[in-house]
Design a protein around this motif. Sequence first.
Motif, short mmCIF file in Angstrom:
data_model
loop_
_atom_site.label_atom_id
_atom_site.label_comp_id
_atom_site.label_asym_id
_atom_site.label_seq_id
_atom_site.Cartn_x
_atom_site.Cartn_y
_atom_site.Cartn_z
N SER A 152 0.43 -1.20 0.12
CA SER A 152 0.29 -0.45 0.07
C SER A 152 0.96 1.11 0.15
CB SER A 152 -0.95 0.29 0.80
OG SER A 152 -1.50 -1.32 1.02
N SER A 153 0.74 2.27 -0.94
CA SER A 153 1.39 3.65 -1.15
C SER A 153 1.48 4.23 -0.09
CB SER A 153 0.74 4.19 -2.52
OG SER A 153 1.20 3.90 -3.55
N ILE A 154 0.19 4.27 0.87
CA ILE A 154 0.03 4.56 2.47
C ILE A 154 -0.87 4.34 2.73
CG2 ILE A 154 -0.87 7.06 3.73
CD1 ILE A 154 -0.96 8.48 0.76
N VAL A 155 -0.14 3.78 4.06
CA VAL A 155 -1.10 3.67 5.03
C VAL A 155 -1.55 4.64 6.15
CG1 VAL A 155 -0.71 1.93 7.53
CG2 VAL A 155 0.41 1.73 5.50
N TYR A 156 -2.90 4.40 6.46
CA TYR A 156 -3.85 5.94 6.97
C TYR A 156 -4.56 4.93 8.53
CZ TYR A 156 -6.84 9.20 7.64
OH TYR A 156 -7.82 10.65 7.83
N LEU A 157 -3.76 5.75 9.60
CA LEU A 157 -3.99 5.26 11.01
C LEU A 157 -4.74 5.73 11.36
CD1 LEU A 157 -0.57 4.39 11.48
CD2 LEU A 157 -2.18 2.71 10.70
N GLU A 158 -5.60 5.99 12.54
CA GLU A 158 -6.47 6.40 12.98
C GLU A 158 -6.13 6.71 14.66
OE1 GLU A 158 -10.72 5.11 14.74
OE2 GLU A 158 -11.31 4.66 12.32
N GLY A 159 -6.20 7.86 15.19
CA GLY A 159 -6.33 8.60 16.57
C GLY A 159 -6.62 7.98 17.86
N TYR A 160 -8.16 7.25 16.94
CA TYR A 160 -8.87 6.35 17.82
C TYR A 160 -8.30 5.15 18.58
CZ TYR A 160 -12.53 9.87 16.99
OH TYR A 160 -13.61 10.82 16.85
N LEU A 161 -7.30 5.07 17.60
CA LEU A 161 -6.90 3.66 18.02
C LEU A 161 -6.29 3.59 18.98
CD1 LEU A 161 -7.59 0.95 15.98
CD2 LEU A 161 -5.77 1.20 14.68
N TRP A 162 -5.73 4.76 19.34
CA TRP A 162 -4.96 4.96 20.49
C TRP A 162 -5.40 4.34 21.90
CZ3 TRP A 162 0.37 4.06 18.91
CH2 TRP A 162 0.97 4.51 19.35
N ASP A 163 -6.38 3.86 22.06
CA ASP A 163 -7.04 3.68 23.68
C ASP A 163 -6.85 2.60 23.52
OD1 ASP A 163 -8.63 5.56 24.55
OD2 ASP A 163 -10.06 6.07 22.20
N PRO A 164 -6.92 1.88 22.56
CA PRO A 164 -7.05 -0.44 23.26
C PRO A 164 -4.99 -0.33 22.89
CG PRO A 164 -8.57 0.00 21.34
CD PRO A 164 -7.82 1.41 21.82
N LYS A 165 -4.22 -0.96 23.71
CA LYS A 165 -2.57 -1.24 24.10
C LYS A 165 -2.80 -1.82 22.82
CE LYS A 165 1.12 -2.03 26.12
NZ LYS A 165 1.51 -2.69 25.06
N ASP A 166 -3.25 -3.04 22.50
CA ASP A 166 -3.16 -4.34 21.86
C ASP A 166 -3.32 -3.51 20.51
OD1 ASP A 166 -2.48 -6.29 23.14
OD2 ASP A 166 -4.36 -6.74 22.83
N ALA A 167 -4.14 -2.48 19.84
CA ALA A 167 -4.39 -1.76 18.70
C ALA A 167 -3.63 -1.20 18.38
CB ALA A 167 -5.70 -1.11 18.93
N LYS A 168 -2.43 -0.42 19.39
CA LYS A 168 -1.44 0.76 19.27
C LYS A 168 -0.24 -0.47 18.94
CE LYS A 168 -1.58 3.22 23.63
NZ LYS A 168 -1.25 3.69 24.69
N ASP A 169 0.17 -1.85 19.59
CA ASP A 169 0.74 -2.15 19.28
C ASP A 169 0.70 -2.55 17.63
OD1 ASP A 169 2.05 -2.42 21.99
OD2 ASP A 169 1.14 -4.14 22.14
N ALA A 170 -0.59 -2.80 17.17
CA ALA A 170 -0.83 -2.75 16.27
C ALA A 170 -0.74 -2.37 15.21
CB ALA A 170 -2.07 -3.68 15.78
N PHE A 171 -1.30 -0.53 15.57
CA PHE A 171 -0.60 0.27 15.03
C PHE A 171 0.91 0.51 14.39
CE2 PHE A 171 0.49 4.43 15.20
CZ PHE A 171 -1.00 5.61 14.41
N VAL A 172 1.90 0.12 15.56
CA VAL A 172 3.33 0.48 15.08
C VAL A 172 3.67 -0.70 14.49
CG1 VAL A 172 4.85 0.63 16.88
CG2 VAL A 172 3.34 1.86 17.58
N LYS A 173 3.44 -1.78 14.71
CA LYS A 173 4.20 -2.95 13.16
C LYS A 173 3.52 -2.86 12.30
CE LYS A 173 2.56 -8.04 12.19
NZ LYS A 173 2.19 -8.75 12.64
N ALA A 174 2.41 -1.75 11.95
CA ALA A 174 1.80 -1.41 10.54
C ALA A 174 2.66 -0.48 9.87
CB ALA A 174 0.36 -1.34 10.27
N ALA A 175 3.40 1.11 10.68
CA ALA A 175 3.99 2.04 10.24
C ALA A 175 5.36 1.45 9.95
CB ALA A 175 4.28 3.04 11.54
N ALA A 176 5.71 -0.22 10.78
CA ALA A 176 7.24 -0.01 10.96
C ALA A 176 7.36 -1.39 9.50
CB ALA A 176 7.68 -0.99 11.70
N ILE A 177 6.03 -1.72 8.65
CA ILE A 177 6.32 -2.43 7.71
C ILE A 177 6.42 -1.74 6.94
CG2 ILE A 177 4.86 -3.60 6.63
CD1 ILE A 177 3.91 -5.20 9.00
N ALA A 178 5.26 -0.92 6.92
CA ALA A 178 5.00 0.12 5.88
C ALA A 178 6.35 1.21 5.79
CB ALA A 178 3.85 1.29 6.14
#
Length: 333
Positions: A152-178
């Motif tokens: 994916s050219s751009i990975v777009y993440l929403e701030g609301y996802l930052w509430d649950p800990k596991d979702a936060k980890d998913a967010f950071v993992k996706a950013a690193a892969i991108a």
Amino acid sequence: MTSAKYDVLGIGNAIFDVLVQTDEGFLAAHGMTKGGMSLIDEARAAEIYRDMGPAVEMSGGSAANTIVGLASLGARTAYIGKIKDDQIGRLYAHDIRAAGVAFGTAAAADGPATGCSYILVTPDGERTMNTYLGAAQQLTSGDIDAAEVAASSIVYLEGYLWDPKDAKDAFVKAAAIAHQAGRQVALTLSDSFCVDRYRGEFLELMRQATVDLVFANEAELHSLYETSDFDAALRQLRSDVGLGVVTRSEKGCVVASKDGVSAVPAFPVRAIVDTTGAGDLFAAGFLFGLVRGAGYEAAGRLGALAAAEVIQHIGARPQTSLKELAKANGLPV
């Protein structure tokens, strides 16, 4: 860098929207803060739903709205968000796929119900959200499809996802892969109350270049830097992130990069009916312009056009083809 399969992949809270037109009295009677987003439990959700009038229901969630907007413009899109295998979850999956979005996140077999947001729209078009996150909170790193993110050219993440800990980890993992794949990562700050909760962490994401592009509205920008001075906040934003886009309602938007700041006017509207999704659809237009290499000003105009379409009717999804609308207004598609 290999060519992308998707223009934009969104990752967010998969929330089923229940929208109703109401008045200030309803908000007061239920102790709601007008214009804000409150997280609620299942019991509170049931109480609000019981007292609401006739509603419009559709799949939603901030990042999902953006991705559907991008699909309406003709972009190739995908979405990652957690639903439960229940009636609302199945409706959600069908709805987003029918909009032309690739959605393959496995539904949860047990645990909380698919998330819902009860959105109260007052006569001035302002929306007040009460969100039961439900299954959306169960998103984990295991739900991140590495191949899909890297494609994916751009990975777009929403701030609301930052509430649950596991979702936060998913967010950071996706950013690193991108970033490993040479892709860009965008973040929307979502809500000033969300920024209040995670100000330090959001600033760290920006300053450590975990995200390359940040979307904010004025209230979120002021909250982020704890100042009422717009120009001072904008200067700080420029030093903290490669590209920042700030929406200013009827004043349009400001695009801030290391090279400078440019203002793009709002698109004219006949009447504001419902502001739900305005920021989400602005992001859709802007990201579309970005992946098409249209330049910041044209991207801002596409964002303004998409936002203008969505605030003139109930609901956070476009009701007309944004691609056709852009063509009719001489914008690049």
